[in-house]
Scaffold this motif. Structure first.
Motif, mmCIF file in Angstrom:
data_model
loop_
_atom_site.group_PDB
_atom_site.id
_atom_site.type_symbol
_atom_site.label_atom_id
_atom_site.label_comp_id
_atom_site.label_asym_id
_atom_site.label_seq_id
_atom_site.Cartn_x
_atom_site.Cartn_y
_atom_site.Cartn_z
ATOM 1 N N TYR A 1 27.747 40.928 32.057
ATOM 2 C CA TYR A 1 28.825 41.201 32.052
ATOM 3 C C TYR A 1 29.174 41.676 33.716
ATOM 4 O O TYR A 1 28.501 41.727 34.413
ATOM 5 C CB TYR A 1 28.956 42.675 31.639
ATOM 6 N N ILE A 2 30.801 41.374 34.011
ATOM 7 C CA ILE A 2 31.121 41.667 35.278
ATOM 8 C C ILE A 2 31.964 42.383 35.230
ATOM 9 O O ILE A 2 33.329 42.288 34.329
ATOM 10 C CB ILE A 2 31.015 39.683 35.949
ATOM 11 N N GLN A 3 32.051 43.668 36.487
ATOM 12 C CA GLN A 3 33.544 44.317 36.030
ATOM 13 C C GLN A 3 34.093 44.055 37.752
ATOM 14 O O GLN A 3 33.464 44.344 38.432
ATOM 15 C CB GLN A 3 33.291 45.439 35.446
ATOM 16 N N PHE A 4 36.047 43.981 37.368
ATOM 17 C CA PHE A 4 36.569 43.820 38.970
ATOM 18 C C PHE A 4 36.733 45.592 38.969
ATOM 19 O O PHE A 4 37.925 45.425 37.827
ATOM 20 C CB PHE A 4 36.693 42.863 39.267
ATOM 21 N N VAL A 5 37.217 46.012 39.575
ATOM 22 C CA VAL A 5 37.618 47.366 39.842
ATOM 23 C C VAL A 5 38.418 46.924 41.063
ATOM 24 O O VAL A 5 38.233 47.173 42.065
ATOM 25 C CB VAL A 5 36.477 48.460 39.660
#
Length: 779
Positions: free
Chosen positions: A495-499
């Motif tokens: 999983y990769i999350q960009f905020v």
């Protein structure tokens, strides 16, 4: 690419994220054997229409530190116990009391499976002041001829008319000296003059303008600050604040238009054999210093209109003496550009100042000679500024691009301010860095990789300016921990999350969260899945950005050789062939265009800097680093469409064999759009057949490429240059330079009549592929 029906319409998919590989190998060794880096191209604030849900009016839920990831559809939820488990770090988090009504049939939008990207509205505290209005500070070069200055004035008047009423505007003009205009003093024109010869610090500038207290901690409440309560013209008598220089458009439009009417070319005499004395560096310092007096958090842009090189003071790139030419690539390679390093150091300092203030530098350079973009690149790129390079302020490339910045509605670029991007990812993934218009916030942590690419050693980046087209390339590394390598402990998904938090063009702060999920595969045994998940367009663009960076950073880097060796390794790793038999070589359809992309990249302006000035190279690379994958692919490999009587408009090979006497070709090379008329078509047109009623079809054929070209131009920033030319005409070179030389002067005897040949010793794509196959199958 996903086989999602919407993906065909929008190649970036609903999340505006594209990965080079959509299945990732588990080990470092396997990742290096993939040749193409593990990277993602993300457009952080692509148009909100693409989102599955409207912006959410409440704050997001975060996982416990140090993870701090935001709640997303991949989280496992225990509705009975009101607990969610973070997919990135597996921590258990309790839902807060206001989520008490949550159940399987009643979930908030951020848990909907289709809402892998959501946007939150960040409400200010009750009673907090409204966000300060955006600031546009124009910096105009007056060392230009009268005719060019008239074009500038015309564009400026249009721009001021398009600006929102509440936006603040300021004006700096410069030549041999810098003039800062006090717009708040409308009775007569009042100007602060700065000498152009020496560097001045931000403190000195504020001191000279009487704003010294504005930016210091001991002076928190200055009623004259933009966004303060007394901004609507009723200032107290001691107008000491920054609003003497920055006024709302509604209050200063008249004053500004009068100033523009009276503006003259720089009056300082220029001796024969000399260049005009131009102090660009001091002018930009004054502009940045003035903006330093604004309230923190004010979105502001310095919009510089430059008509030539800086010849004095900080940022100088060439001396006044015309006998000294402006630096070329050869001079930079041989360290024979005496002013280059000093100017780069100055703009690096300016970039740091602007980033700490959160302000943007945009440059519109319109001159036949270089203006110093190569030196300014660091300040433009680190602040997320826009850049346009053209030949004259009267050229459509400048006029239309300049207008586009201020337009609203569908044409709007969606200019946003004060952005930050944070990246969270699964434990076994490390972030190497980002290539694109941003600056590292130096937030070090467990997720930072040892190898650094671009802006690295951090998991958070600042983007002072960003818009709908802004795209960043993020490079990752795989480094499995001891535990995750053991069988039984392996999680099949990563999983990769960009905020991204940013100030929307309407003023309010927003947070956009994109969470993506991909599959781990065992690369040593399962190349099938790796191949299935390869995105050749993204891979080509990521490699182009990577080698552009290496060419700038490493003196002896041979880009062509590096690309060739990478391509051979990729072919021998993923091709299907019998050892030592080139004719047996076969490539999966996911790789079929990749050799072609590499062939065109080797010949492109990003790798072959010959015949381009350092300014042009810097300009091309800045746009390559900030545009979407689709646009960047057009820069690397232009598209070619054929228009003829016997078939509807259709794409043809980017090859000299596509030229025919009875065809019109439309080339989209991103920076230029070329309409090329075959010989016969050009002769008919010159005879005026299109004006005769019985030849209506011919008139339509001539018109069709122009209509198609206008559609391309309308949707693009900077506006491309339109070139209309005929076969064997002087401007046909714009097309010929981009075509595959399958017919050259050596093979001129077997060319189809009406086609063309290219005078070059470059190898053709066919020869390139034969060599590639031979080297790839070698045992």
């Amino acid at each position: 690419m996903a086989a999602d029906p919407s993906a065909a319409a929008d190649p970036d998919g609903p999340d505006a994220v594209r990965l080079t590989w959509n299945a990732w190998p588990r080990s470092k060794v396997e990742a290096s054997r993939c040749v193409v880096p593990l990277a993602a191209a993300i457009s952080p604030v692509r148009s909100p229409e693409s989102l599955a849900s409207p912006p959410l009016p409440y704050p997001p839920l975060r996982c416990k530190p140090p993870c701090s990831a935001l709640l997303n559809p991949f989280a496992r939820v225990d509705f009975a116990a009101k607990i969610w488990i973070c997919p990135l770090c597996f921590s258990r988090n309790h839902f807060p009391p206001h989520y008490a009504a949550i159940s399987e049939s009643n979930v908030p939008a951020e848990l909907f499976p289709q809402c892998s990207t959501v946007e939150y509205l960040v409400a200010g505290a009750p009673g907090a002041p409204a966000p300060p209005p955006p600031v546009f500070l124009f910096v105009i070069d007056t060392c230009v001829i009268e005719e060019e200055l008239e074009y500038v004035k015309l564009s400026m008047r249009k721009a001021v008319a398009l600006l929102p009423e509440h936006a603040l505007v300021g004006l700096v003009t410069f030549g041999t000296q810098v003039h800062l205009h006090e717009l708040g003093f409308s009775d007569l024109s009042k100007i602060y003059v700065f000498r152009g010869t020496k560097e001045i610090s931000k403190e000195q500038i504020l001191d000279q303008l009487g704003l010294a207290g504005a930016g210091r901690p001991g002076f928190p409440k200055m009623p004259q600050q933009p966004g303060g309560p007394q901004i609507n013209g009723m200032h107290p008598p001691a107008t000491a604040g920054v609003n003497r220089f920055l006024l709302p458009v509604s209050e200063c439009e008249c004053t500004l238009n009068t100033l523009l009417d009276e503006l003259q070319s720089d009056q300082w005499p220029v001796e024969t054999g000399n260049r005009a004395i131009r102090c660009t560096g001091v002018a930009l310092s004054v502009a940045a210093g003035l903006l330093g007096a604004c309230m923190p958090g004010t979105g502001a842009r310095i919009i510089a209109l430059l008509g030539g090189p800086c010849t004095e003071g900080p940022g100088m790139i060439v001396s006044k003496d015309l006998s000294e030419p402006v630096r070329s690539h050869k001079d930079l390679d041989k360290d024979a550009a005496p002013h280059f390093q000093k100017a780069v150091k100055f703009y690096d300092g300016l970039a740091k100042q602007l980033v700490s203030q959160g302000h943007v530098l945009d440059v519109f350079a319109s001159a036949l000679d270089q203006v110093g973009l190569a030196e300014m690149k660091v300040a433009i790129e680190r602040t997320g500024g826009l850049v346009v390079l053209s030949e004259s302020f009267g050229h459509s490339v400048f006029k239309d691009s300049f207008k586009r910045i201020f337009e609203g509605g569908e044409q709007s670029l969606g200019l946003s301010f004060n952005g930050t991007l944070e990246i969270n990812c699964s434990k076994d993934i490390k972030v190497q860095g980002v290539i694109g218009p941003c600056t590292s916030l130096e937030k070090k942590g467990a997720l930072c990789a040892d190898t650094v690419v671009g802006q690295g050693n951090t998991t958070a980046w600042k983007m002072c300016g960003l818009d709908r087209n802004t795209s960043l390339a993020v490079f990752f590394d795989v480094s499995p921990s001891e535990r995750s390598s053991q069988p039984g402990h392996q999680n099949p998904h990563l999983y990769i999350q960009f905020v991204t938090s940013y100030q929307h063009p309407e003023g309010q702060m927003r947070i956009r969260v994109t969470t993506i999920c991909r599959k781990w595969v065992d690369g040593s045994t399962n190349t099938e899945e790796l191949v299935e998940g390869f995105d050749q367009e993204t891979a080509a663009v990521v490699l182009a950005r990577y080698i552009s960076l290496k060419m700038e950073m490493e003196e002896e880097f041979d880009a062509t050789r590096w690309l060739d060796r990478s391509l051979i390794r990729l072919c021998s790793r993923f091709g299907d062939y019998r050892k030592d038999d080139p004719s047996s070589f076969n490539f999966h359809s996911n790789f079929s265009l990749f050799p072609q992309f590499m062939f065109n990249l080797r010949r492109s302006q990003f790798v072959q800097v010959f015949n381009n000035s350092p300014d042009e190279t810097a300009y091309f690379r800045m746009l390559l680093n900030r545009e979407s994958i689709t646009n960047s692919v057009a820069m690397i490999q232009p598209s070619l469409i054929s228009f003829s009587f016997d078939s509807p408009p259709s794409p043809v090979f980017l090859d000299v064999a596509s030229i025919a006497a009875d065809r019109i070709l439309l080339l989209d090379a991103y920076f230029s759009v070329v309409i090329f008329h075959g010989m016969t078509i050009a002769q008919w047109r010159n005879m005026g057949y299109q004006n005769q009623p019985e030849h209506q079809q011919f008139a339509q054929l001539l018109q069709a490429p122009h209509e198609e070209a206008q559609i391309i131009i309308k949707g693009r920033f900077p506006v491309p240059r339109l070139v209309v030319c005929d076969q064997h005409g002087s401007q046909a070179r714009f097309l010929l330079a981009k075509l595959n030389p399958s017919a050259t002067y050596n093979s001129a005897h077997d060319v189809a009549p009406g086609s063309d040949i290219i005078f070059t010793d470059d190898v053709s794509f066919q020869v390139f592929c034969e060599h590639l196959q031979r080297l790839a199958v070698q045992s």
